[in-house]
Design an enzyme around this catalytic site. Structure first.
Site, PDB file in Angstrom:
ATOM      1  N   GLU A 199       0.828  -1.212   0.000  1.00 28.65           N
ATOM      2  CA  GLU A 199       0.000   0.000   0.000  1.00 28.65           C
ATOM      3  C   GLU A 199       0.859   1.259   0.000  1.00 28.65           C
ATOM      4  OE1 GLU A 199      -3.049  -0.083  -0.772  1.00 28.65           O
ATOM      5  OE2 GLU A 199      -3.186  -2.248  -0.586  1.00 28.65           O
ATOM      6  N   HIS A 242       1.714   2.153  -3.487  1.00 27.53           N
ATOM      7  CA  HIS A 242       0.687   3.010  -4.097  1.00 27.53           C
ATOM      8  C   HIS A 242       0.865   4.459  -3.626  1.00 27.53           C
ATOM      9  CE1 HIS A 242      -1.773  -0.008  -6.029  1.00 27.53           C
ATOM     10  NE2 HIS A 242      -2.070  -0.632  -4.917  1.00 27.53           N
TER      11      HIS A 242
HETATM   12 ZN    ZN Z   1      -2.797  -2.576  -4.613  1.00 24.37          ZN
END
Ligand code: ZN
Length: 750
Positions: A513, A516
């Site tokens: 994450e 991202h």
């Molecule tokens: Zn992802």
């Protein structure tokens, strides 16, 4: 990630700009005069969402937002957005890039601000009231954005600018914004005749009805039709808790004194490995496998046939050969053949692995006193047994080395410092939507403020499952905004007073994450709609997956993976076991996904005539059988993760993941090949990080994705590292296959 949070329509991403109009900077004099001469009357908004927040970097001020504000704010914001679009259409000046394309990008800023906060909260801290508002507002939002995307007068202006593009001087990003604006409207039907557009609307409406029916039938076949067992003996091997649940469910379903097991979404069922009784295993598996295929009174086969036909017809209206060609217009792979060729390359090695694993399992069965060959309902029982013997991995012991604060600050942040020169400072001045959320200022390599990071790690009833990233504020040079980003996870919270430990899976997800988040923090775009993670479905998971590699990078591990009591660093052999175990059973784990992805593409590649010929339930069965057999995989030993009759990803909404299930595999290929590049170039270094940032992480959706990869790696992406990572290139058959031809043997990836 963003696309999942703002799941309205593609148009929402395109048209949901985020700032008040009339703030354009210095342009040629003529345009200034024009702008002065044309002063459309745009109503002003009221309330919190009318303006940007007063907080640093425009972070949301949760102290000023109440649930009762949303509906009136939404009504007002949609009205203002409409007025802004009307103003663009009614502009007496000839259409140009600024007064049309940029103006569309800027319109809807208040609506964008509401969406950002509202969908963040419905995802991670919802209430009954927020859910009600969501149900009420979602169809209105879809209708609102569709009415803009399909507005003929607006499109006429966009087309006038687009048709003149060869004569215009534009930056690469301007050109991309123009192309995306135009293509999105064309994809919705802007270029069709009125009669054709009516046909598209009729098809959309039928698809909406049929896919809703499919979704309900698939759910009914799963939850309303549990598998009934007469005796407790049949369930031998299950825990007392599982058996009690089965007895309770049977009573609830009117089978008092019997046992009922509810089916889960996938073909394989999680209780199968524990079940000792082979006949009972077969019964449970077959009920799952024959779900919704007419074996019981639920039958989705004709729904599938009709959906496939309507999709092919819709594609034909747009001049495309099949649904996949239509649906993949904005993907990295772009053409169905590219995705198909990519997957078919894996088949020889995968088929060999499936056969090798099946032989291993049959041997394990014989050693256990069984005299039969392995079947799908036996597979995980024996695979898990071999795995436990070979890798002997104690998950609880592993967790003792992963303390959440250290994972984030000494693992993830440390990686970001070594690779990209980022530093972090915890802050306590920003309001948060839940007391478990923490916030950090992120400083760039030059010491300047890069953005703000919100971290929301714990599971709670008000949060949906999974993990995701999105923005509260998008980076944009047009507005001078910096990214305000959040990561949401679902880590089970430790009891008060105990050290917060996390599983290795959650460690990986935390790195993922934050990958991202980095894609968002390094955004360097003028326009929000092309900024950061605003990339194709078969690209967006790539940068996040790459960052998982650093979770087990030795110098990162030794900085954060320390035993919560002794402070001792995690032993190498533990990590080696985790990594070796990850390569185990790929013939099944990976095989069932590849088969589902290929099945999706086969259904999506039908011409209208081919789809029309599949007009009975039996022909649906035959098409599925033929499609899977053609692959050359061991489909009877390893059936697809979803059979057509319950493949909800592709049949339960008008487009959904259809012609897109391959994306999971595609981004994994990019990820694994990139890991190889990092390893070959010295691993965790600032030079490598800066290079990845410059070529990939800072580019948003402004470039051709193959070009982006080429700029990073100096070559086209290659599937070999992915197959190696999954342990799929060993073995005689695999060595002879085209997959390993001319490639370096056995280079490690991790
Ligand atoms: Zn992802």
């Amino acid at each position: 990630m963003k696309a999942q949070i703002l799941a309205t329509t593609a148009a929402a991403a395109l048209l949901g700009g985020c700032v008040t109009i009339n703030t354009e900077e210095g342009d040629p004099l003529a345009e200034l005069k024009e702008a002065q001469a044309y002063n459309p009357d745009i109503p002003a908004g009221t309330g919190y969402f009318a303006e940007r927040s007063d907080l640093p970097l425009y972070a949301p001020d949760f102290t000023k937002i109440s649930e009762d504000d949303y509906l009136p704010a939404y009504e007002q914001a949609m009205m203002i957005h409409k007025a802004e679009i009307e103003a663009i259409k009614n502009n007496p000046a000839a259409p140009n890039f600024e007064n049309t394309i940029v103006a569309i990008e800027k319109a809807g800023s208040m609506l964008g601000r509401i969406n950002t906060v509202f969908f963040a909260l419905t995802g991670s801290n919802t209430t009954d009231r927020l859910d009600e508002i969501n149900t009420e507002i979602s169809p209105k939002l879809t209708e609102h954005y569709d009415s803009i995307t399909l507005d003929p007068a607006l499109f006429a202006r966009v087309k006038a600018v687009y048709d003149n593009r060869a004569a215009m001087t534009m930056t690469v990003e301007d050109a991309k914004l123009l192309e995306t604006t135009y293509d999105t409207m064309v994809h919705a039907g802007a270029l069709l005749s009125d009669a054709e557009r009516e046909q598209v609307k009729a098809i959309n409406s039928q698809l909406s009805t049929l896919t809703t029916e499919f979704s309900q039938a698939a759910r009914a076949a799963m939850s309303d039709q549990p598998v009934i067992f007469d005796t407790r003996e049949e369930l031998a091997g299950l825990s007392d808790n599982d058996i009690k649940s089965a007895a309770d469910l049977a009573t609830e379903k009117g089978f008092d004194g019997k046992y009922a097991i509810a089916l889960q979404n996938t073909t394989q069922q999680p209780l199968l490995p524990s079940m000792e009784n082979r006949a009972a295993r077969e019964k449970l598996f077959m009920a799952s496998y024959h779900r919704a295929d007419g074996t019981t009174d639920v039958d989705t086969r004709m729904l599938i046939a009709k959906i496939a036909k309507l999709r092919a017809d819709k594609a034909a209206l747009f001049g495309e050969a099949d649904w996949a060609s239509y649906a993949m217009w904005d993907r990295m792979a772009e053409k169905p053949k590219t995705a198909l060729d990519f997957m078919e390359q894996m088949v020889p090695a995968l088929a060999a692995t499936q056969r090798r694993e099946a032989a291993l399992l049959t041997a394990a069965i014989a050693a256990d006193g069984g005299d039969y060959e392995v079947k799908p309902w036996d597979w995980y029982r024996y695979a898990n047994r071999i795995k436990a013997e070979q890798f002997d991995l104690d998950e609880d012991a592993v967790m003792e080395y992963f303390v959440l604060d250290k994972v984030l600050e000494d693992g993830v942040f440390y990686m970001a410092e070594k690779l990209y020169g980022l530093t972090f400072q915890k802050r306590t001045d920003l309001p948060v939507y839940h007391p478990d959320v923490t916030t950090y200022t992120v400083f760039d390599r030059d010491g300047r403020e890069l953005g703000i990071f919100y971290f929301d790690p714990f599971q709670r009833p008000s949060k949906r499952g999974g993990a995701w990233m999105s923005n509260f504020v998008e980076q944009s040079h047009l507005y001078g905004t910096k990214p305000v980003i959040y990561n949401v996870l679902n880590i089970p919270k430790a009891p008060a007073g105990e050290v917060q430990l996390v599983s290795f899976d959650w460690v990986n997800t935390t790195f993922h994450e934050f990958g991202h988040a980095l894609h968002g923090f390094f955004a360097d775009q003028r326009y929000e709609s092309l900024s950061g993670t605003a990339t194709a479905r078969d690209f967006v998971e790539y940068p996040s997956q790459v960052h998982e590699m650093w979770a087990t990078w030795p110098s990162v591990l030794s900085n954060y993976a320390k035993h919560y009591e002794t402070g001792e660093t995690i032993p190498d052999e533990m990590i080696e076991k985790i990594e070796a175990a990850a390569k185990f059973n790929q013939g099944y784990d990976f095989g069932e996904v590849v088969e589902a992805a290929l099945l999706d593409m086969k259904w999506s590649a039908l011409s209208p005539a081919e789809a029309a010929a599949i007009d009975t339930p039996e022909k649906v069965d035959a098409f599925e059988r033929r499609s899977l057999e053609e692959l050359g995989l061991e489909i009877d030993l390893v059936p697809p993760r979803y059979r057509s009759t319950y493949f909800s990803h592709i049949f339960s909404s008008p487009a959904g993941y259809s012609a897109g299930y391959y994306s999971y595999l595609w981004t994994e290929m990019l990820d694994r090949d990139s890991r190889k590049w990092f390893i070959e170039n010295g691993g965790l270094t600032r030079e490598n990080g800066d290079h990845y940032r410059a070529t990939v992480l800072s580019r948003g959706g402004t470039m051709d994705y193959f070009q982006m990869f080429q700029n990073f790696a100096g070559r086209a992406p290659d599937v070999t590292p992915m197959l190696e990572a999954r342990g799929l290139v060993a073995g005689d058959e695999a060595a002879d296959s085209e997959v390993s031809d001319g490639k370096l043997p056995g280079s490690a990836v991790n």
